[in-house]
Write a protein that holds these residues in place. Structure first.
Motif, PDB file in Angstrom:
ATOM      1  N   THR A 148     -29.134  72.527  70.708  1.00 55.55           N
ATOM      2  CA  THR A 148     -28.907  71.896  69.410  1.00 55.55           C
ATOM      3  C   THR A 148     -27.884  72.679  68.596  1.00 55.55           C
ATOM      4  OG1 THR A 148     -31.086  70.904  69.342  1.00 55.55           O
ATOM      5  CG2 THR A 148     -29.997  71.231  67.228  1.00 55.55           C
ATOM      6  N   ILE A 149     -28.057  73.987  68.511  1.00 55.39           N
ATOM      7  CA  ILE A 149     -27.136  74.816  67.723  1.00 55.39           C
ATOM      8  C   ILE A 149     -25.725  74.748  68.302  1.00 55.39           C
ATOM      9  CG2 ILE A 149     -26.574  77.188  67.076  1.00 55.39           C
ATOM     10  CD1 ILE A 149     -29.611  77.655  66.751  1.00 55.39           C
ATOM     11  N   GLU A 150     -25.616  74.819  69.633  1.00 53.93           N
ATOM     12  CA  GLU A 150     -24.299  74.770  70.269  1.00 53.93           C
ATOM     13  C   GLU A 150     -23.621  73.413  70.088  1.00 53.93           C
ATOM     14  OE1 GLU A 150     -25.152  75.952  74.270  1.00 53.93           O
ATOM     15  OE2 GLU A 150     -25.367  78.063  73.718  1.00 53.93           O
ATOM     16  N   SER A 151     -24.408  72.348  69.939  1.00 52.00           N
ATOM     17  CA  SER A 151     -23.830  71.013  69.800  1.00 52.00           C
ATOM     18  C   SER A 151     -23.465  70.658  68.355  1.00 52.00           C
ATOM     19  CB  SER A 151     -24.796  69.955  70.352  1.00 52.00           C
ATOM     20  OG  SER A 151     -25.914  69.826  69.500  1.00 52.00           O
ATOM     21  N   LEU A 152     -23.902  71.470  67.398  1.00 52.26           N
ATOM     22  CA  LEU A 152     -23.575  71.190  66.000  1.00 52.26           C
ATOM     23  C   LEU A 152     -22.090  71.421  65.736  1.00 52.26           C
ATOM     24  CD1 LEU A 152     -26.542  72.882  64.073  1.00 52.26           C
ATOM     25  CD2 LEU A 152     -26.093  70.438  64.294  1.00 52.26           C
ATOM     26  N   PRO A 153     -21.470  70.544  64.954  1.00 48.08           N
ATOM     27  CA  PRO A 153     -20.084  70.797  64.550  1.00 48.08           C
ATOM     28  C   PRO A 153     -20.009  72.084  63.718  1.00 48.08           C
ATOM     29  CG  PRO A 153     -20.782  68.563  63.963  1.00 48.08           C
ATOM     30  CD  PRO A 153     -21.988  69.287  64.438  1.00 48.08           C
ATOM     31  N   ASN A 154     -18.848  72.728  63.733  1.00 45.83           N
ATOM     32  CA  ASN A 154     -18.696  74.015  63.040  1.00 45.83           C
ATOM     33  C   ASN A 154     -19.111  73.960  61.579  1.00 45.83           C
ATOM     34  OD1 ASN A 154     -17.858  75.405  65.291  1.00 45.83           O
ATOM     35  ND2 ASN A 154     -15.685  74.999  64.922  1.00 45.83           N
ATOM     36  N   ALA A 155     -18.773  72.887  60.878  1.00 48.90           N
ATOM     37  CA  ALA A 155     -19.125  72.786  59.457  1.00 48.90           C
ATOM     38  C   ALA A 155     -20.642  72.799  59.265  1.00 48.90           C
ATOM     39  CB  ALA A 155     -18.529  71.522  58.858  1.00 48.90           C
ATOM     40  N   ARG A 156     -21.371  72.112  60.119  1.00 46.00           N
ATOM     41  CA  ARG A 156     -22.845  72.085  60.006  1.00 46.00           C
ATOM     42  C   ARG A 156     -23.456  73.415  60.439  1.00 46.00           C
ATOM     43  NH1 ARG A 156     -25.938  67.721  59.041  1.00 46.00           N
ATOM     44  NH2 ARG A 156     -27.484  68.321  60.571  1.00 46.00           N
ATOM     45  N   ARG A 157     -22.829  74.101  61.380  1.00 46.24           N
ATOM     46  CA  ARG A 157     -23.348  75.409  61.813  1.00 46.24           C
ATOM     47  C   ARG A 157     -23.248  76.445  60.707  1.00 46.24           C
ATOM     48  NH1 ARG A 157     -21.853  76.939  67.929  1.00 46.24           N
ATOM     49  NH2 ARG A 157     -22.990  78.778  67.256  1.00 46.24           N
ATOM     50  N   ARG A 158     -22.303  76.267  59.797  1.00 49.72           N
ATOM     51  CA  ARG A 158     -22.137  77.211  58.684  1.00 49.72           C
ATOM     52  C   ARG A 158     -23.080  76.896  57.523  1.00 49.72           C
ATOM     53  NH1 ARG A 158     -16.611  76.861  60.433  1.00 49.72           N
ATOM     54  NH2 ARG A 158     -16.240  75.106  59.044  1.00 49.72           N
ATOM     55  N   ASP A 159     -23.775  75.774  57.590  1.00 53.55           N
ATOM     56  CA  ASP A 159     -24.702  75.361  56.533  1.00 53.55           C
ATOM     57  C   ASP A 159     -26.136  75.662  56.985  1.00 53.55           C
ATOM     58  OD1 ASP A 159     -26.226  74.146  54.571  1.00 53.55           O
ATOM     59  OD2 ASP A 159     -25.471  72.119  54.960  1.00 53.55           O
ATOM     60  N   PRO A 160     -26.770  76.717  56.426  1.00 53.88           N
ATOM     61  CA  PRO A 160     -28.126  77.085  56.867  1.00 53.88           C
ATOM     62  C   PRO A 160     -29.137  75.952  56.757  1.00 53.88           C
ATOM     63  CG  PRO A 160     -27.208  78.798  55.472  1.00 53.88           C
ATOM     64  CD  PRO A 160     -26.265  77.638  55.417  1.00 53.88           C
ATOM     65  N   GLU A 161     -29.023  75.116  55.719  1.00 49.19           N
ATOM     66  CA  GLU A 161     -29.974  74.015  55.547  1.00 49.19           C
ATOM     67  C   GLU A 161     -29.800  72.970  56.643  1.00 49.19           C
ATOM     68  OE1 GLU A 161     -33.148  71.908  54.084  1.00 49.19           O
ATOM     69  OE2 GLU A 161     -32.532  73.972  53.706  1.00 49.19           O
ATOM     70  N   ALA A 162     -28.554  72.684  57.029  1.00 47.45           N
ATOM     71  CA  ALA A 162     -28.298  71.715  58.102  1.00 47.45           C
ATOM     72  C   ALA A 162     -28.832  72.257  59.431  1.00 47.45           C
ATOM     73  CB  ALA A 162     -26.806  71.424  58.212  1.00 47.45           C
ATOM     74  N   VAL A 163     -28.650  73.547  59.677  1.00 48.31           N
ATOM     75  CA  VAL A 163     -29.171  74.165  60.901  1.00 48.31           C
ATOM     76  C   VAL A 163     -30.695  74.099  60.896  1.00 48.31           C
ATOM     77  CG1 VAL A 163     -29.370  76.320  62.207  1.00 48.31           C
ATOM     78  CG2 VAL A 163     -27.171  75.679  61.194  1.00 48.31           C
TER      79      VAL A 163
END
Length: 141
Positions: A97-112
């Motif tokens: 899941t983490i690897e598949s997240l777009p970079n912008a969402r990976r930088r957002d702790p709430e989205a992660v």
């Protein structure tokens, strides 16, 4: 006839139903009295039925993992039908899941946090048939 919360006036003559006051069920929890609508009541029921999984993830400000993912559970079976450890399967699903997240969402702790919570519940539902209560903590270091 009076309902819960109705105020009855007992004056000379006929009793009269007057104003109403708020009335709710109250549950005894240890030495506390908590309203039935309190958040802890459904959470405790869920804990008793499906357990809890806690997950801690450390990431840098660019969204890269810093260290290993930490998982802990209570009330969740350790081994699934095919002999694999449930938490190993959950850990693999979290990494995907983490690897598949777009970079912008990976930088957002709430989205992660939201994505990982859904992943944990979904992975356990597929192999166990239950969705435990999940606590996900994403730390930015």
């Amino acid at each position: 006839l009076a309902s819960d919360g109705d105020v009855i006036r007992l004056a000379p003559g006929e009793p009269d139903v007057g104003d109403a006051i708020p009335a709710t069920r109250v549950l005894k929890d240890g030495v506390l009295l908590v309203p039935d609508a309190d958040r802890s009541v459904p959470e405790r029921r869920k804990l008793g039925f499906a357990g809890v999984v806690s997950c801690a993830i450390a990431m840098d400000e660019r969204g890269h993992l810093v260290g290993d993912i930490e998982l802990d559970s209570a009330g969740v079976p350790e081994i699934e039908v095919d002999g694999e450890t449930l938490m190993d399967r959950v850990s693999d699903a979290i990494m995907e899941t983490i690897e598949s997240l777009p970079n912008a969402r990976r930088r957002d702790p709430e989205a992660v946090r939201e994505s990982v919570e859904k992943t944990i519940r979904g992975a356990l539902n597929r192999v166990w048939g239950k969705k435990p209560l999940c606590h996900v903590l994403v730390l930015t270091v």
